[in-house]
Design a protein around this motif. Structure first.
Motif, mmCIF file in Angstrom:
data_model
loop_
_atom_site.group_PDB
_atom_site.id
_atom_site.type_symbol
_atom_site.label_atom_id
_atom_site.label_comp_id
_atom_site.label_asym_id
_atom_site.label_seq_id
_atom_site.Cartn_x
_atom_site.Cartn_y
_atom_site.Cartn_z
ATOM 1 N N MET A 1 0.820 -1.161 -0.186
ATOM 2 C CA MET A 1 0.045 0.087 0.039
ATOM 3 C C MET A 1 0.937 1.187 -0.102
ATOM 4 O O MET A 1 0.491 2.284 -0.622
ATOM 5 C CB MET A 1 -0.909 -0.115 1.286
ATOM 6 N N ALA A 2 1.886 1.294 0.728
ATOM 7 C CA ALA A 2 2.953 2.420 0.692
ATOM 8 C C ALA A 2 3.382 2.752 -0.591
ATOM 9 O O ALA A 2 3.579 3.532 -1.244
ATOM 10 C CB ALA A 2 4.210 2.313 1.510
ATOM 11 N N SER A 3 3.632 1.539 -1.437
ATOM 12 C CA SER A 3 4.070 1.884 -2.754
ATOM 13 C C SER A 3 3.194 2.193 -3.891
ATOM 14 O O SER A 3 3.278 3.201 -4.595
ATOM 15 C CB SER A 3 4.590 0.292 -3.441
ATOM 16 N N TRP B 1 -8.519 -0.596 -2.276
ATOM 17 C CA TRP B 1 -8.489 -1.867 -2.422
ATOM 18 C C TRP B 1 -9.719 -2.066 -3.621
ATOM 19 O O TRP B 1 -10.696 -1.434 -3.549
ATOM 20 C CB TRP B 1 -8.805 -2.731 -1.284
ATOM 21 N N PRO B 2 -9.425 -2.964 -4.685
ATOM 22 C CA PRO B 2 -8.187 -3.975 -4.827
ATOM 23 C C PRO B 2 -7.113 -3.225 -4.945
ATOM 24 O O PRO B 2 -7.124 -2.060 -5.654
ATOM 25 C CB PRO B 2 -8.813 -4.732 -5.972
ATOM 26 N N MET B 3 -6.089 -3.674 -4.352
ATOM 27 C CA MET B 3 -4.847 -3.168 -4.742
ATOM 28 C C MET B 3 -4.065 -4.058 -5.786
ATOM 29 O O MET B 3 -4.251 -5.191 -5.822
ATOM 30 C CB MET B 3 -3.794 -3.178 -3.323
ATOM 31 N N SER B 4 -3.296 -3.407 -6.853
ATOM 32 C CA SER B 4 -2.885 -4.074 -7.902
ATOM 33 C C SER B 4 -1.454 -3.568 -8.132
ATOM 34 O O SER B 4 -1.265 -2.228 -8.478
ATOM 35 C CB SER B 4 -3.693 -3.722 -9.309
ATOM 36 N N VAL B 5 -0.730 -4.471 -7.803
ATOM 37 C CA VAL B 5 0.856 -4.176 -7.768
ATOM 38 C C VAL B 5 1.664 -5.261 -8.765
ATOM 39 O O VAL B 5 1.469 -6.156 -8.719
ATOM 40 C CB VAL B 5 1.415 -4.313 -6.362
ATOM 41 N N PHE B 6 2.808 -4.598 -9.536
ATOM 42 C CA PHE B 6 3.499 -5.422 -10.151
ATOM 43 C C PHE B 6 4.914 -5.410 -9.533
ATOM 44 O O PHE B 6 5.606 -4.253 -9.211
ATOM 45 C CB PHE B 6 3.713 -4.872 -11.501
ATOM 46 N N PRO C 1 8.242 -3.421 -5.674
ATOM 47 C CA PRO C 1 7.405 -3.077 -6.758
ATOM 48 C C PRO C 1 7.912 -2.067 -7.690
ATOM 49 O O PRO C 1 8.722 -1.376 -7.245
ATOM 50 C CB PRO C 1 6.367 -2.694 -5.734
ATOM 51 N N PHE C 2 7.313 -2.099 -8.925
ATOM 52 C CA PHE C 2 7.879 -1.111 -9.909
ATOM 53 C C PHE C 2 6.829 -0.296 -10.415
ATOM 54 O O PHE C 2 6.996 0.940 -11.267
ATOM 55 C CB PHE C 2 8.549 -1.779 -11.079
ATOM 56 N N THR C 3 5.423 -0.840 -10.262
ATOM 57 C CA THR C 3 4.325 -0.004 -10.749
ATOM 58 C C THR C 3 3.014 -0.241 -10.101
ATOM 59 O O THR C 3 3.118 -1.652 -9.529
ATOM 60 C CB THR C 3 4.107 0.352 -12.370
ATOM 61 N N ALA D 1 11.987 -0.173 -9.689
ATOM 62 C CA ALA D 1 11.749 -1.014 -8.437
ATOM 63 C C ALA D 1 12.561 -0.676 -7.355
ATOM 64 O O ALA D 1 12.283 -0.334 -6.172
ATOM 65 C CB ALA D 1 11.656 -2.595 -8.798
ATOM 66 N N ASP D 2 13.726 -0.329 -7.527
ATOM 67 C CA ASP D 2 14.741 -0.153 -6.631
ATOM 68 C C ASP D 2 14.465 1.100 -6.042
ATOM 69 O O ASP D 2 14.397 1.375 -4.830
ATOM 70 C CB ASP D 2 16.214 -0.301 -7.001
ATOM 71 N N GLN D 3 14.134 2.066 -6.814
ATOM 72 C CA GLN D 3 13.831 3.557 -6.454
ATOM 73 C C GLN D 3 12.446 3.431 -5.503
ATOM 74 O O GLN D 3 12.391 4.266 -4.400
ATOM 75 C CB GLN D 3 13.406 4.621 -7.438
ATOM 76 N N VAL D 4 11.560 2.779 -5.932
ATOM 77 C CA VAL D 4 10.207 2.708 -5.186
ATOM 78 C C VAL D 4 10.425 1.912 -3.792
ATOM 79 O O VAL D 4 10.006 2.561 -2.663
ATOM 80 C CB VAL D 4 9.112 1.938 -5.867
ATOM 81 N N ALA D 5 11.206 0.969 -3.810
ATOM 82 C CA ALA D 5 11.341 0.187 -2.457
ATOM 83 C C ALA D 5 12.215 0.715 -1.583
ATOM 84 O O ALA D 5 12.002 0.976 -0.140
ATOM 85 C CB ALA D 5 12.365 -1.094 -2.916
ATOM 86 N N ASN D 6 13.147 1.815 -2.068
ATOM 87 C CA ASN D 6 13.925 2.798 -1.049
ATOM 88 C C ASN D 6 12.944 3.741 -0.516
ATOM 89 O O ASN D 6 13.187 4.044 0.752
ATOM 90 C CB ASN D 6 15.079 3.623 -1.874
#
Length: 783
Positions: free
Chosen positions: A107-109, A119-124, A132-134, A172-177
């Motif tokens: 959810m934070a991403s 919700w529904p949450m749709s994450v790739f 997550p990247f989008t 994905a790295d940027q979002v995760a950070n």
């Protein structure tokens, strides 16, 4: 009432069966016959994604989520869409109520990428690291209204994975950070004290809706959520203040007489879709009803208002009747819809209601009374937007509290309550003959802790032992049937299967329930069980690093399926585990006289201090704990003195905000003008109001807390920023910008006007979480 079922069982194609058939979660079982090749969250799914080198599509929801049902019907039951999903992705379904840790992280991403969540949450996800990247929420099944449909989104992402993989992995790295920065960063302790308590009170009262009660965060004043954490804070920290007491009482009154409260069967629906507390979103959640029952019980103790006692009794009776297992534990939720029709079980019209009453021996005058007090004389107030052919109907509400109705009808409150009781009983009997909404019969340890507290609080305040007995039965079930081989709590039990190591939330809320049971019974065994769980929680979740001052992580250490170990501090629909543990530790110190609990409470407060300092209303129960420490253990707040330089008190503030001029004069026949100056500190930039991508969070300014004012914002266009690597970043602001605002008066001035300024600050390499700063406006009416 039986377990929840699919909203469209007749239409389900049972020739498809996937791995979810082996799960116990009612939400996952709803999807067991989708043509999508679903996996549950776990190593089998991760291994499949890594072997096939496919990205993961992660869908997170819960069984009573209306739009989750809609997306299932439209997309996940579609053979064509399922074929795209199965070809290009490994697809995973998660019940957010079983795995709140997974839900919190992703959810934070979603919020970082889109500026909103739901919700529904749709994450790739990138398959190797699960980063997550989008992300998004609900996607329609086809392109329309200028928005891509789910098949287009899937194809676009599959093409990006095939053609631009390194860029996707970098994203994905940027979002995760950014997620890690938002959820787990350890911040040095900062001085906190009475100013933060006063600021929390002031900010809450500034967001109070003086017209219809409740607390709002936008000029639209809707939807409205019950937010019991706000009410509990004002009761505990500001009850002696007349404005705070009035805000609490008026909010409790308006919620209880509105349609958000089930006037016939008792219990609260999830939230009100309008500002008047009239038309609800019809799902019922255990955690809402538990917290609100405790809040109304405390309000009855303080005011002796018999109406609050009635609300407590009706809410708890509803839970015992419809949300309690044969073993005495409490179910999780009831659905908002029946066969795809929202609120179907709860709606009435004049003819139907009168017919039911007359068939039960009511006289014409009795039926007129019901039509009047339940608001039907004002005409229909609800139409299902998805089924307009059903026609306009009524959500029942009370036109006023029973004592006011008695005054208006020149009778006694006893007569009004008697007539209401007979009417409700007749209508409830009729309603039981209708097809009921589905019940999610999953038993969650933490949510049961909340309802154990509610039953114990209600029984103690009302002097009714049946509620205390129900609390004890549920506590015994959790202790006996929801424990792991190592002695720890398990998160969930359904169909006789208990599983998933519990989270901090579960320990904290169960301790809260056991403390309430001890206070209701004075039985030492409940406090002994509470102290046992407190010891286990410290062993499993305590932050031993010292970097953030202390407190608890949300999850166990070294979980391989999480890329970050979270440490939540936000009190929302559910309070944060750290906030609840802070209050629990202070309670245990008072009940056991053991100073170790006080010391752990102070250490937890140190860990929460930066969040309290920066955004006290976001951690409002932690602020309540701070108030208790100030009142009883002020000498232990050693980290609040001596003051340190401002640079060490908090994380860097990327944007400084100033209103120019500081005082605004407005005339009823003209426009007042002022500017919002944003000073963006290097090396940050912020997205403009119209950023370069729909996935970015735009700059947004809204007027809140004001009656009789309208604001028009003249946003400047974004600029192109050249990063340190030479990359051009369009649609952003840097340095200082001035944003013109025009105010016009549309009525009598009332309330406490503020600007809510939302922005997301980024450097050339990473983005912080979006944040909203609330800035008070000083407005003076010109003579």
């Amino acid at each position: 009432m039986g377990p929840i079922t699919s909203p469209t069982p007749a239409a389900r194609d049972l020739k498809h069966t996937n791995r979810l058939r082996n799960e116990s979660s009612p939400y996952l079982l709803q999807h067991a016959h989708n043509p999508v090749d679903w996996y549950a969250w776990g190593q089998e799914a991760f291994d499949a994604a890594r072997r096939s080198n496919k990205p993961i599509f992660l869908s997170i929801g819960y069984s009573t989520c209306y739009w989750c049902h809609v997306m299932e019907r439209e997309s996940f039951e579609s053979q064509d869409i399922a074929a795209i999903m199965n070809e290009h992705f490994i697809c995973i379904k998660v019940d957010r109520e079983e795995r709140p840790d997974v839900d919190d992280i992703y959810m934070a991403s979603v919020q970082i990428l889109s500026g909103h969540g739901g919700w529904p949450m749709s994450v790739f996800l990138e398959p190797q690291t699960l980063k997550p990247f989008t992300a998004g929420t609900y996607f329609p099944p086809e392109d329309k209204f200028g928005r891509p449909g789910f098949p287009s989104v899937l194809r676009h992402i599959a093409k990006a994975w095939a053609d631009q993989r390194q860029a996707v992995i970098a994203q994905a790295d940027q979002v995760a950070n950014a997620v890690a920065e938002h959820l787990s960063r350890s911040t040095a302790p900062v001085p906190v004290g009475s100013p933060q308590v006063e600021r929390a009170i002031s900010e809450l009262l500034s967001s109070y809706d003086p017209k219809d009660a409740g607390f709002v965060a936008s000029p639209q004043r809707a939807p409205k959520f019950p937010t019991p954490v706000f009410l509990d804070f004002l009761i505990g920290a500001a009850w002696e203040s007349q404005p705070a007491r009035q805000a609490v009482i008026q909010t409790l009154d308006r919620m209880a007489i509105g349609g958000m409260y089930d006037q016939i069967g008792g219990g609260f629906h999830r939230y009100s879709t309008d500002e008047k507390w009239l038309v609800p979103h019809f799902e019922k959640m255990l955690y809402d009803n538990a917290q609100l029952a405790s809040t109304y019980a405390r309000a009855h103790e303080l005011t002796r208002d018999p109406y609050y006692a009635q609300i407590v009794r009706e809410t708890l009776d509803y839970v015992l009747r419809e949300m309690t297992s044969p073993q005495g534990a409490f179910f999780s939720a009831q659905d908002a819809e029946v066969d795809g029709h929202e609120g179907h079980n709860y709606l009435w019209n004049k003819e139907n209601l009168v017919q039911v009453l007359m068939s039960n021996g009511f006289l014409d005058g009795d039926a007129e009374f019901a039509l009047d007090v339940f608001g039907l004389q004002a005409g229909p107030n609800f139409i299902d937007p998805h089924h307009p052919e059903d026609g306009r109907k009524n959500v029942l509400y009370l036109v006023d509290k029973p004592d006011k109705i008695a005054e208006r009808r020149d009778t006694t409150v006893e007569d009004v309550n008697a007539m209401l009781g007979w009417t409700k009983a007749a209508l409830l009997t009729e309603r039981k003959s209708r097809k009921p909404p589905g019940t999610d019969d999953k038993i969650l340890a933490g949510w049961n802790g909340l309802m154990i507290a509610a039953m114990a609080d209600g029984g103690r305040v009302l002097g009714e032992s049946k509620y205390i007995d129900a609390a004890a039965a549920a506590a015994s079930f959790v202790r006996q049937d929801m424990r792991s081989a190592s002695g720890g709590l398990l998160r969930t039990s359904c169909s006789g299967r208990a599983k998933i190591d519990a989270f901090l939330e579960d320990y904290a809320l169960m301790i809260r329930g056991l403390i309430a049971l001890h206070r209701a019974t004075n039985d030492r065994k409940w406090i002994d069980q509470a102290t046992e769980l407190a010891r286990l929680a410290k062993d499993r979740f305590w932050d031993v690093s010292g970097a953030g001052g202390g407190g608890y992580f949300d999850t166990l250490a070294n979980q391989s399926d999480l890329f970050v170990r979270t440490k939540s501090v936000h009190d929302g629909a559910l309070p944060a585990g750290n906030s609840v543990m802070l209050l629990n530790l202070l309670d245990l110190r008072e009940l056991t006289n053991q100073d170790g609990y006080r010391d752990d409470a102070i250490a937890t407060l140190r860990g929460l201090s930066a969040a309290i300092y920066q955004h006290p209303t976001g951690s409002v129960l932690s602020v309540l704990g701070l108030k208790r420490v100030i009142d009883r253990h002020a000498d232990r707040l050693e980290f609040s003195a001596p003051p340190r330089p401002r640079s060490s008190l908090q994380a860097p503030v990327p944007v400084h905000i100033e209103i120019q001029p500081a005082e605004i004069e407005i005339r009823s026949d003209s426009t007042a003008r002022f500017e919002v100056a944003l000073r963006i500190q290097p090396p940050y930039h912020i997205n403009a109001h119209q950023p370069s991508s729909e996935f970015l969070v735009p700059l947004k300014i809204e007027l809140t807390g004001a009656e009789g004012l309208n604001a028009a914002i003249d946003y400047p266009a974004g600029q192109t920023h050249e990063s340190t690597s030479g990359e051009e970043i369009p649609g952003v602001h840097t340095g200082t910008i001035a944003i013109p605002v025009r105010l016009t008066q549309s009525g009598k001035l009332a309330g406490r006007p503020h600007l809510a300024i939302t922005y997301q600050a980024c450097t050339d390499t990473e983005c912080l979480a979006p944040q909203t700063s609330t800035v008070p406006l000083t407005i003076r009416a010109a003579p």
